[in-house]
Each structure stands twice: as C-alpha cells, then as structure tokens.
Write a protein that holds these residues in place. Structure first.
Motif, PDB file in Angstrom:
ATOM      1  N   VAL A  11     -26.614  14.287  51.615  1.00 15.23           N
ATOM      2  CA  VAL A  11     -25.667  13.771  50.476  1.00 15.23           C
ATOM      3  C   VAL A  11     -26.475  12.492  49.915  1.00 15.23           C
ATOM      4  O   VAL A  11     -26.294  12.456  48.694  1.00 15.23           O
ATOM      5  N   ALA A  12     -27.152  11.733  50.526  1.00 19.05           N
ATOM      6  CA  ALA A  12     -27.676  10.473  49.926  1.00 19.05           C
ATOM      7  C   ALA A  12     -28.802  11.052  49.053  1.00 19.05           C
ATOM      8  O   ALA A  12     -29.238  10.328  47.890  1.00 19.05           O
ATOM      9  N   ARG A  45     -17.342   1.927  54.614  1.00 21.51           N
ATOM     10  CA  ARG A  45     -17.536   3.041  53.599  1.00 21.51           C
ATOM     11  C   ARG A  45     -19.069   3.309  53.138  1.00 21.51           C
ATOM     12  O   ARG A  45     -19.807   2.252  52.929  1.00 21.51           O
ATOM     13  N   LEU A  46     -19.719   4.296  53.324  1.00 18.54           N
ATOM     14  CA  LEU A  46     -20.994   4.743  52.957  1.00 18.54           C
ATOM     15  C   LEU A  46     -21.110   5.047  51.676  1.00 18.54           C
ATOM     16  O   LEU A  46     -22.163   4.970  50.961  1.00 18.54           O
ATOM     17  N   PHE A  47     -20.145   5.681  50.934  1.00 18.38           N
ATOM     18  CA  PHE A  47     -20.506   6.111  49.664  1.00 18.38           C
ATOM     19  C   PHE A  47     -19.168   5.523  48.484  1.00 18.38           C
ATOM     20  O   PHE A  47     -17.866   5.487  49.009  1.00 18.38           O
ATOM     21  N   HIS A  48     -19.540   5.297  47.357  1.00 17.51           N
ATOM     22  CA  HIS A  48     -18.419   5.301  46.521  1.00 17.51           C
ATOM     23  C   HIS A  48     -18.380   6.659  45.702  1.00 17.51           C
ATOM     24  O   HIS A  48     -18.952   7.205  45.223  1.00 17.51           O
ATOM     25  N   ARG A  49     -16.934   6.978  45.980  1.00 16.87           N
ATOM     26  CA  ARG A  49     -16.527   8.276  45.334  1.00 16.87           C
ATOM     27  C   ARG A  49     -15.751   8.284  43.978  1.00 16.87           C
ATOM     28  O   ARG A  49     -14.860   7.739  44.226  1.00 16.87           O
ATOM     29  N   SER A  50     -16.080   8.987  43.315  1.00 18.79           N
ATOM     30  CA  SER A  50     -14.977   9.342  41.949  1.00 18.79           C
ATOM     31  C   SER A  50     -15.460  10.569  41.490  1.00 18.79           C
ATOM     32  O   SER A  50     -16.393  11.311  41.799  1.00 18.79           O
ATOM     33  N   ARG A  52     -16.544  11.805  38.985  1.00 17.32           N
ATOM     34  CA  ARG A  52     -17.685  11.971  37.895  1.00 17.32           C
ATOM     35  C   ARG A  52     -19.119  11.239  38.757  1.00 17.32           C
ATOM     36  O   ARG A  52     -19.999  11.914  38.403  1.00 17.32           O
ATOM     37  N   ARG A  53     -18.879  10.380  39.715  1.00 13.34           N
ATOM     38  CA  ARG A  53     -20.181   9.877  40.432  1.00 13.34           C
ATOM     39  C   ARG A  53     -19.948   9.661  41.873  1.00 13.34           C
ATOM     40  O   ARG A  53     -18.930   9.421  42.201  1.00 13.34           O
ATOM     41  N   LEU A  54     -20.916   9.894  42.583  1.00  6.74           N
ATOM     42  CA  LEU A  54     -21.077   9.562  44.260  1.00  6.74           C
ATOM     43  C   LEU A  54     -22.389   8.523  44.186  1.00  6.74           C
ATOM     44  O   LEU A  54     -23.376   9.206  43.893  1.00  6.74           O
ATOM     45  N   ALA A  55     -21.941   7.460  44.767  1.00  9.82           N
ATOM     46  CA  ALA A  55     -23.009   6.493  44.961  1.00  9.82           C
ATOM     47  C   ALA A  55     -22.880   5.946  46.263  1.00  9.82           C
ATOM     48  O   ALA A  55     -21.958   5.758  46.563  1.00  9.82           O
ATOM     49  N   LEU A  56     -24.124   5.210  46.810  1.00 10.09           N
ATOM     50  CA  LEU A  56     -24.002   4.761  47.910  1.00 10.09           C
ATOM     51  C   LEU A  56     -23.681   3.536  47.873  1.00 10.09           C
ATOM     52  O   LEU A  56     -23.579   2.565  46.779  1.00 10.09           O
ATOM     53  N   THR A  57     -22.748   2.833  48.765  1.00  3.54           N
ATOM     54  CA  THR A  57     -22.327   1.638  48.652  1.00  3.54           C
ATOM     55  C   THR A  57     -23.450   0.455  49.434  1.00  3.54           C
ATOM     56  O   THR A  57     -24.574   1.074  49.692  1.00  3.54           O
ATOM     57  N   ASP A  58     -23.126  -0.634  49.388  1.00  6.98           N
ATOM     58  CA  ASP A  58     -24.198  -1.625  49.861  1.00  6.98           C
ATOM     59  C   ASP A  58     -24.302  -1.425  51.369  1.00  6.98           C
ATOM     60  O   ASP A  58     -25.474  -1.351  51.835  1.00  6.98           O
ATOM     61  N   GLY A  60     -24.068   1.576  52.768  1.00  7.72           N
ATOM     62  CA  GLY A  60     -24.905   2.758  52.792  1.00  7.72           C
ATOM     63  C   GLY A  60     -26.186   2.578  52.469  1.00  7.72           C
ATOM     64  O   GLY A  60     -27.077   3.073  53.122  1.00  7.72           O
ATOM     65  N   GLU A  61     -26.727   1.805  51.662  1.00  4.67           N
ATOM     66  CA  GLU A  61     -28.019   1.492  51.515  1.00  4.67           C
ATOM     67  C   GLU A  61     -28.597   0.855  52.528  1.00  4.67           C
ATOM     68  O   GLU A  61     -29.553   1.228  52.887  1.00  4.67           O
ATOM     69  N   GLN A  62     -27.737  -0.068  53.070  1.00  3.68           N
ATOM     70  CA  GLN A  62     -28.424  -0.901  54.446  1.00  3.68           C
ATOM     71  C   GLN A  62     -28.661   0.255  55.707  1.00  3.68           C
ATOM     72  O   GLN A  62     -29.585   0.283  56.196  1.00  3.68           O
ATOM     73  N   PHE A  63     -27.666   1.356  55.698  1.00  7.54           N
ATOM     74  CA  PHE A  63     -27.639   2.249  56.788  1.00  7.54           C
ATOM     75  C   PHE A  63     -28.710   3.466  56.699  1.00  7.54           C
ATOM     76  O   PHE A  63     -29.078   3.922  57.632  1.00  7.54           O
ATOM     77  N   LEU A  64     -29.024   3.647  55.379  1.00 11.08           N
ATOM     78  CA  LEU A  64     -29.794   4.804  55.102  1.00 11.08           C
ATOM     79  C   LEU A  64     -31.199   4.557  56.000  1.00 11.08           C
ATOM     80  O   LEU A  64     -31.638   5.763  56.637  1.00 11.08           O
ATOM     81  N   PRO A  65     -32.038   3.782  55.683  1.00 16.88           N
ATOM     82  CA  PRO A  65     -33.256   3.718  56.525  1.00 16.88           C
ATOM     83  C   PRO A  65     -33.039   3.638  58.127  1.00 16.88           C
ATOM     84  O   PRO A  65     -33.893   4.258  58.705  1.00 16.88           O
ATOM     85  N   ARG A  66     -32.065   2.943  58.512  1.00 16.72           N
ATOM     86  CA  ARG A  66     -31.674   3.216  59.811  1.00 16.72           C
ATOM     87  C   ARG A  66     -31.428   4.589  60.224  1.00 16.72           C
ATOM     88  O   ARG A  66     -31.890   5.133  61.445  1.00 16.72           O
TER      89      ARG A  66
END
Length: 312
Positions: A11-12, A45-50, A52-58, A60-66
C-alpha cells in the motif's frame, strides 16, 4: 503479522488500497482489514485516509524502513535455512530494460530456471530506473554509466556502438568511406538528446567531438530505429547487442567494422547487474548474476561479429 507487513509495504508503494487489492486479486476490504489490524497492533495510524488521497503518516514514514528490515531479515533467515539443504529455492525478482531484457535476459533466465528448478523468477521489463528497495527487486540490469551509489555492481559487458546500414540503402545512397561522410547521409537519430556515451563520436574525428549528423527519421525507441534501418531508411549507430544478429545475417552491413574492437574510451557506458548489499535473497542474486555473466561470455557473444577479431 507477516501478511500485514507485506500489505503495508504494498500500500505504501502504490498509494492505494484498491490497486493493491487488484494486484493481489483480493477484495479491498481484505486489504483494509490487514492495515487496520496492523495499526491496532502498533497503536498508531500508519496512513492518512481520505476519499481522494492516501498518504503515510509520520508514524508510517518511520515504520516503513523497519517493516522492510523485518521482512528482509525474515526472508534472509528462511533463505539461510533453505541453503543448508544445498538447493537454492524461492522467489527472485529481476528488472531489466525492455529491449535488452527481451533479447538477452529472457534466454538466460530460461537456462537459469532449468538449472535451479526450485527457484521462481518475477521479471519486470521497463526502461525506467527502478528503486530496488522500494520495489523490492533483487537484481536490476542497467545500461549506461553508473552513478556512485551503495549498490553492488557487476559489469557484464561494455557497450560497443557500431555504424551500419542495409544493403538497399547503400545501393541507393552509396557507402560512406569515412565517418565524416556521414554528414551527407540520412542518419537515424533519437528524438531527444542522447546520453553522452551514445552520441555519434569517432576517435580522431571532429576533434573527438560528436558528429552533428542529421536525418529525416527520429525516434527514441530502439526497435523503431532498428526496423527503420532494416527498411533502408538510413544509417544506424547502435549498440552491438541490438544489431548483432542482423549483421551476421547480412541484413545490415557494418560501415566501420573496427568500431567493434576499438579500445573503450573513458566514460564508455557499460551493462551492469546491480543488487542491494545485505538484502535477503543475496545468494540467489549472486547465482543469477554469475549465470548471466557466463551466458554473455568474457567477450560478449554479440561483439563477435563477421570480419572482426573481438580479442583485439
């Protein structure tokens, strides 16, 4: 948890629940449930959901490389256990430029799969530069001058350009005896400025600067250039790995055969296989790169052209 991490990374990468659901052939609700469960487990929360748009939260950004590291470590551990059995197995993801992949990687993969029956391969052909980490690729074939990076690179061959034309064109327009004479010929060129290593440059000609050749036909597609040359549209300046079979068959004639054996100039583009250091599947990646290098040969088979000595 593992499936949820896989889904999170997908999803990311794609920025869409529905796109991931389509690729995995599952319902969108299945993807949503996995992300919901992962967020509940992590308490963030890992994603901002709307709509029109799906984006990583802060978070989520920190968790992605881990998340990537967790799955990488797990895959590496699994591969190490499988390696103890003596037979390589599992999935290998490879990306390559479209034309080179079709002509030279597919055949090598076929023999690779016959040699290692427990390995599966996903081959992605694209002319875009793929981020190996983001797209979770194990091996990428890249053509050109490699920039400095943390990637482990193995040179498979140097790119050699050769100037050629069809017998029909030469019968109509005459054969140029020197590179300078190309200025009076229809030359098949690219529609956008070429990379520095792919210009019409000849040692000792035009003060070693590119010749400003011209022609009535321009395209950025290699196969489009090749087909035009075969149809007698004009003179072609192309990598030997593209035109080798047509030079052997006589459909194209090398105008300056010495190009195939001339010493490579500084900054000459190369064909490389690259991989991420420390990535899981490293053993399979090395096996495939070694196999591909052996298939190509110390002197690439596409450089062994009629009337040339590739050892020169």
């Amino acid at each position: 948890m593992i499936e949820a991490l896989d889904t999170f990374l997908a999803v990311a990468a794609h920025g869409s629940f529905s796109e991931v659901a389509r690729r995995q052939d599952v319902a969108v609700s299945s993807v949503t449930r996995k992300i919901d469960a992962l967020e509940a487990e992590l308490g963030s929360r890992l994603f901002h959901r709307s709509p029109r748009r799906l984006a990583l939260t802060d978070a989520g950004e920190q968790f992605l490389p881990r998340a990537r590291n967790i799955l990488g470590e797990l895959a590496g551990a699994k591969e190490a256990l499988q390696a103890a059995d003596g037979e390589p197995r599992g999935l290998l993801a490879v990306t390559a430029p479209t034309v080179f992949g079709r002509r030279h990687v597919v055949g090598a993969l076929a023999s690779f799969l016959r040699r290692y029956p427990d390995i599966e391969v996903d081959l992605h052909l694209t002319d875009q530069i793929v981020d190996l980490s983001e797209q979770r690729m194990d091996v990428a074939i890249r053509i050109g001058v490699l920039p400095d990076s943390d990637l482990c690179a193995t040179q498979l061959a140097q790119v050699r350009l050769i100037t050629c034309a069809s017998p029909a064109y030469l019968a109509r327009a005459g054969r140029p005896q020197t590179p300078e004479a190309l200025m009076d010929h229809d030359c098949i060129t690219v529609a956008t400025p070429p990379a520095p290593g792919f210009v019409w440059r000849y040692a000792g000609v035009n003060r070693n600067q590119p010749l400003p050749v011209r022609g009535r036909y321009r395209t950025d597609d290699k196969d489009g250039m090749l087909q035009a040359a075969l149809q007698g549209v004009g003179v072609l300046h192309m990598a030997t790995w593209v035109v080798c079979d047509h030079l052997r068959s006589g459909e194209l004639v090398a105008l300056f055969p010495e190009e195939a054996t001339a010493p490579a100039a500084p900054g000459t583009p190369g064909i490389h296989a690259v991989r991420l250091p420390g990535r899981s599947h490293a053993a399979k990646s090395r096996l495939f790169i070694d196999h591909l290098r052996a298939e190509i040969g110390e002197i690439p088979w596409w450089d062994r052209l009629p009337g040339t000595d590739p050892r020169a």
